[in-house]
Design an enzyme around this catalytic site. Structure first.
Site: not given
Ligand SMILES: Cc1ncc(COP(=O)(O)O)c(C=O)c1O
Length: 292
Positions: A35, A54, A103, A105, A148, A204
């Site tokens: 997402y 991303r 379902r 895997h 993400k 992330l």
């Molecule tokens: C775990 C995590 N880290 C960092 C971020 C920050 O990311 P961004 O600056 O792209 O919104 C998010 C945003 O949802 C997140 O879920």
């Protein structure tokens, strides 16, 4: 809350009320999807390219084929704002899963499910001014946090624990090394230098984080992508977090102990201003930005 009825799906624009998914859906069954959350200020995307890049990186990492080429997606996302007549501050949520199938895997031979919708998202102005509190917790997530992924259970539990402790966020650590927060990146300031965890698979790679790195350089604020410990966090001059919805948010209390006398620090304030100028939230005299 206002409902923006038009949702972008793999098949085109669909009315939110008519949107139904089969109960055998990979996102529901396995969290088998990815997402994005993109900020929109006054009807204009902020850091759009960074988010789309991303999303394609996340898709590639889980071997998911998205239904659109990038160029097509840009056009459709512009149309999404137009058709919903967006002129205010909102967020766009995008999700893609490995489709609907019995379902198993093993990947099914079906197309991805995709949707993107709009939701109101006023800026958190009061909190940006006062700052927020945080707690620290062990980071119990998997080893691929740069993806993400829809699998957010550890993040959900951490954020809930923060809430139950009267805090805004949970700052996570692996064996005493701070990684990030449950839904944001985290930074400490020591002697006017900014430190944050490097872009490894443990965090992330935040879009605001990468922008802040550029804005810090422009403001001659030393910015180090070096991991720091829980103890260093506790001895920081300033601490702040960033995300697309929280912007540059001062952290003024950690585990009940004040940071910088419980007030947002000077460097944090400077980066907040730089962010606001970059996103055209405040005026930028004689400076041109390229971020939209
Ligand atoms: C775990 C995590 N880290 C960092 C971020 C920050 O990311 P961004 O600056 O792209 O919104 C998010 C945003 O949802 C997140 O879920």
């Amino acid at each position: 809350m206002k409902v923006y009825p038009n949702v972008l799906c793999e098949s085109g624009m669909v009315d939110q009320e008519k949107l139904t998914y089969h109960f055998q859906e990979r996102g529901l069954q396995f969290g088998d999807g990815i997402y994005e959350v993109i900020r929109v200020y006054s009807g204009k995307y902020y850091l759009l390219e960074e988010h789309i890049d991303r999303m394609y990186r996340s898709a590639q990492a889980i071997k998911l084929r998205l239904p659109f080429q990038k160029k097509e997606l840009y056009e459709k996302l512009d149309y999404l704002l137009d058709v919903n007549n967006i002129k205010t501050d909102v967020k766009v949520y995008l999700q893609a899963t490995r489709g609907s199938a019995l379902r198993d895997h093993v990947f099914p031979d079906v197309e991805a499910n995709f949707y993107a919708y709009v939701q109101d998202m006023p800026r958190p102005e009061a909190l940006l001014s006062t700052g927020v509190s945080a707690i620290t917790l062990p980071d119990t997530r998997w080893q691929n946090c740069y993806i993400k992924s829809l699998n957010l259970l550890p993040n959900v539990l951490a954020k809930q624990e923060a809430k139950e402790n009267g805090a805004f966020e949970a700052i996570l650590h692996r064996d005493q090394t701070i990684t990030e927060c449950s839904a944001s990146n985290v930074y400490l300031v020591k002697d006017n230098n900014v430190y944050t965890h490097p872009e490894t698979n443990q965090i992330l790679h935040g879009c605001v984080r990468s922008r802040i790195k550029i804005l810090a350089a422009e403001a001659n604020i030393p910015f180090y992508e070096e991991a720091f410990t829980l103890e260093q966090l506790q001895n920081a001059d300033e601490v702040f977090l960033t995300s697309s919805t929280a912007e540059v948010m001062p952290i003024i209390e950690i585990d009940g102990k004040p940071v910088n006398g419980k007030t947002p620090g000077k460097v944090t304030r400077e980066l907040q201003k730089a962010y606001q100028r970059d996103a055209h939230l405040i005026d930028t005299p004689n400076v041109q930005s390229t971020s939209h």
